[in-house]
Scaffold this motif. Structure first.
Motif, PDB file in Angstrom:
ATOM      1  N   ARG A  25       0.832  -1.221   0.000  1.00 19.47           N
ATOM      2  CA  ARG A  25       0.000   0.000   0.000  1.00 19.47           C
ATOM      3  C   ARG A  25       0.853   1.253   0.000  1.00 19.47           C
ATOM      4  O   ARG A  25       0.390   2.337  -0.385  1.00 19.47           O
ATOM      5  N   HIS A  26       2.119   1.147   0.474  1.00 19.30           N
ATOM      6  CA  HIS A  26       3.007   2.305   0.529  1.00 19.30           C
ATOM      7  C   HIS A  26       3.939   2.368  -0.687  1.00 19.30           C
ATOM      8  O   HIS A  26       4.961   3.049  -0.637  1.00 19.30           O
ATOM      9  N   ASN A  27       3.598   1.650  -1.752  1.00 20.03           N
ATOM     10  CA  ASN A  27       4.374   1.678  -2.993  1.00 20.03           C
ATOM     11  C   ASN A  27       5.756   1.049  -2.836  1.00 20.03           C
ATOM     12  O   ASN A  27       6.709   1.449  -3.496  1.00 20.03           O
ATOM     13  N   ASN A  28       5.876   0.071  -1.942  1.00 25.36           N
ATOM     14  CA  ASN A  28       7.110  -0.721  -1.866  1.00 25.36           C
ATOM     15  C   ASN A  28       6.969  -1.920  -2.800  1.00 25.36           C
ATOM     16  O   ASN A  28       5.988  -2.659  -2.710  1.00 25.36           O
ATOM     17  N   ASP A  29       7.946  -2.104  -3.683  1.00 25.33           N
ATOM     18  CA  ASP A  29       7.902  -3.225  -4.619  1.00 25.33           C
ATOM     19  C   ASP A  29       8.207  -4.521  -3.873  1.00 25.33           C
ATOM     20  O   ASP A  29       9.258  -4.658  -3.251  1.00 25.33           O
ATOM     21  N   CYS A  30       7.285  -5.471  -3.910  1.00 25.62           N
ATOM     22  CA  CYS A  30       7.494  -6.766  -3.244  1.00 25.62           C
ATOM     23  C   CYS A  30       7.363  -7.921  -4.235  1.00 25.62           C
ATOM     24  O   CYS A  30       6.980  -9.033  -3.859  1.00 25.62           O
ATOM     25  N   THR A  31       7.689  -7.626  -5.504  1.00 22.27           N
ATOM     26  CA  THR A  31       7.537  -8.624  -6.563  1.00 22.27           C
ATOM     27  C   THR A  31       8.343  -9.883  -6.280  1.00 22.27           C
ATOM     28  O   THR A  31       7.862 -11.006  -6.463  1.00 22.27           O
ATOM     29  N   GLN A  32       9.577  -9.701  -5.801  1.00 22.57           N
ATOM     30  CA  GLN A  32      10.462 -10.859  -5.627  1.00 22.57           C
ATOM     31  C   GLN A  32      10.042 -11.758  -4.467  1.00 22.57           C
ATOM     32  O   GLN A  32      10.416 -12.927  -4.406  1.00 22.57           O
ATOM     33  N   GLN A  33       9.240 -11.233  -3.540  1.00 17.01           N
ATOM     34  CA  GLN A  33       8.869 -12.031  -2.366  1.00 17.01           C
ATOM     35  C   GLN A  33       7.792 -13.073  -2.655  1.00 17.01           C
ATOM     36  O   GLN A  33       7.630 -14.022  -1.903  1.00 17.01           O
ATOM     37  N   TYR A  34       7.029 -12.895  -3.737  1.00 18.43           N
ATOM     38  CA  TYR A  34       5.887 -13.775  -3.988  1.00 18.43           C
ATOM     39  C   TYR A  34       5.904 -14.317  -5.422  1.00 18.43           C
ATOM     40  O   TYR A  34       5.038 -13.970  -6.241  1.00 18.43           O
ATOM     41  N   PRO A  35       6.875 -15.191  -5.741  1.00 19.05           N
ATOM     42  CA  PRO A  35       6.965 -15.695  -7.113  1.00 19.05           C
ATOM     43  C   PRO A  35       5.719 -16.459  -7.560  1.00 19.05           C
ATOM     44  O   PRO A  35       5.412 -16.499  -8.760  1.00 19.05           O
ATOM     45  N   GLU A  36       4.981 -17.054  -6.609  1.00 15.50           N
ATOM     46  CA  GLU A  36       3.785 -17.808  -7.004  1.00 15.50           C
ATOM     47  C   GLU A  36       2.656 -16.901  -7.494  1.00 15.50           C
ATOM     48  O   GLU A  36       1.666 -17.383  -8.056  1.00 15.50           O
ATOM     49  N   LEU A  37       2.803 -15.570  -7.275  1.00 19.13           N
ATOM     50  CA  LEU A  37       1.771 -14.624  -7.714  1.00 19.13           C
ATOM     51  C   LEU A  37       2.154 -13.883  -8.993  1.00 19.13           C
ATOM     52  O   LEU A  37       1.489 -12.912  -9.368  1.00 19.13           O
ATOM     53  N   LEU A  38       3.193 -14.330  -9.670  1.00 20.23           N
ATOM     54  CA  LEU A  38       3.672 -13.609 -10.852  1.00 20.23           C
ATOM     55  C   LEU A  38       3.126 -14.182 -12.155  1.00 20.23           C
ATOM     56  O   LEU A  38       3.554 -13.791 -13.235  1.00 20.23           O
ATOM     57  N   LEU A  39       2.201 -15.115 -12.062  1.00 27.61           N
ATOM     58  CA  LEU A  39       1.573 -15.646 -13.271  1.00 27.61           C
ATOM     59  C   LEU A  39       0.705 -14.565 -13.903  1.00 27.61           C
ATOM     60  O   LEU A  39      -0.084 -13.913 -13.216  1.00 27.61           O
TER      61      LEU A  39
END
Length: 285
Positions: A45-59
Motif C-alpha cells: 500500500r506504501h508503494n514498496n515493490d514486493c515482486t520478488q517475495q511472492y513468485p507464485e503470484l507472478l503468473l
C-alpha cells in the motif's frame, strides 16, 4: 504501474444496510497486482515493490490488469489467516529462501477489487460493476482467489466471523467509486480480542506504556507496548499515580511497580506471547 489504494474508515460497530456489500476482512497485507505490457509487478500500500517475495503470484493474465487485495498465508491447523506467516514471507528477500517458502508457507492473493481491466481504467465505475467484472475473471492459478461478498447483511456476517475467530468485516457502498484515499464509503469492523495487563513502565521519548502479565510463578512477563487508545484524561490520571510507583529507569524507559491494571483490545496474541496491536480500553480498579 502503482495505484495508491483506497483506505478504510472504522465503523463504530457491526451494521447492516441495503446500500452496502459486506465481505470478510482478510488478515494479511495489502497488495496491488499490476500487469502492464504483460509484465507483473507487486506493490504494498506504501508503494514498496514486493515482486520478488511472492513468485507464485507472478503468473500473468491474458490481458493487462490492475487488482487490489490482500496477500495472506493460511495456518494449516486452524484454516485461519496467519499474519505472522505472511510477514515472514514479506521480510524474506534471499532467492533460495523465497523459493523454499513458496512450498512451506504458500501465499494466496485474495482479490477484492479491480482498478484496470484490459488496459482500461475502471475506477469510476460503481463497486457493484467492478465486482461483476472481477467475478468473471479467469484466474491464473489456485494462488489467486476472489473475496466473497453478501448484500446488506453485515451483522449476520460479523456474527459468523466472530464465531470463527477471523479478523473482521468490511462494508462498502455498492455505488462507491475507487478513490486513492481514506473514505467513509468503505468501513471496517474489527473483531477485537481483549486482555487484562499490568502497566510496568512508560517510554521516555514518545508515548508508550509498557505492558506485562504474570507468568505461572507470579513474575511479570513483558507482552508489548500500549501506544494507542488512552484519552488525555486517562494519561493525566496515569501521570497522577505513576510517580509514586517508580522503581528505576534506563536510557529509554521509566519502570514502575505493577500496580496499575488496564484492559486492552488487540487483534490476537502472537506466537511468541505478545499482544498484537494493543489499544488501551480502560483502567481496571
Amino acid at each position: 504501474m502503482f495505484i495508491s489504494p483506497m483506505l478504510l474508515e472504522t465503523a463504530p460497530g457491526p451494521f447492516s444496510h441495503s446500500d452496502y456489500l459486506f465481505e470478510p476482512k482478510v488478515d494479511g497485507h495489502r497488495l496491488i497486482y499490476s500487469q502492464q505490457s504483460g509484465n507483473v509487478r507487486l506493490y504494498t500500500r506504501h508503494n514498496n515493490d514486493c515482486t520478488q517475495q511472492y513468485p507464485e503470484l507472478l503468473l500473468p493474465f491474458d490481458f493487462d490488469i490492475i487488482l487490489d487485495g490482500e496477500v495472506a498465508c493460511t495456518d494449516p491447523l486452524t484454516g485461519l489467516n496467519d499474519f505472522e506467516a505472511v510477514m515472514s514471507r514479506f521480510s524474506t528477500r534471499q532467492h533460495s529462501k523465497v523459493q523454499q517458502l513458496t512450498k512451506t508457507l504458500p501465499a494466496t492473493f485474495a482479490i477484492f477489487d479491480i482498478l484496470q481491466y484490459k488496459g482500461q481504467d475502471i475506477r469510476k465505475l460503481p463497486l457493484v460493476e467492478r465486482k461483476a467484472i472481477l467475478q468473471g475473471l479467469q484466474l491464473p492459478s489456485n494462488s489467486f482467489g476472489v473475496v466473497p461478498h453478501i448484500e446488506g447483511a453485515g451483522e449476520a456476517l460479523y456474527a459468523q466471523i466472530e464465531a470463527m475467530g477471523m479478523e473482521g468485516v468490511v462494508g462498502k457502498r455498492k455505488d462507491s467509486q475507487y478513490v486513492s484515499r481514506r473514505s467513509r464509503d468503505w468501513q471496517k469492523v474489527i473483531n477485537w480480542s481483549h486482555a487484562d495487563v499490568f502497566i510496568t513502565g512508560y517510554k521516555k521519548a514518545e508515548f508508550g506504556w509498557l505492558a506485562a502479565v504474570p507468568d505461572p510463578t507470579g513474575k511479570m512477563r513483558p507482552v508489548g507496548i500500549i501506544e494507542h487508545g488512552p484519552s488525555p484524561k486517562h494519561k493525566q490520571a496515569f501521570r497522577g499515580v505513576c510517580q509514586q510507583l517508580v522503581t528505576g529507569e534506563d536510557k529509554y524507559n521509566v519502570y514502575l511497580e505493577p500496580r496499575i491494571q488496564a484492559r486492552v483490545k488487540m487483534r490476537n496474541w502472537t506466537k511468541s506471547g505478545l499482544l498484537r496491536i494493543p489499544v488501551f480500553d480502560q483502567f481496571i480498579v
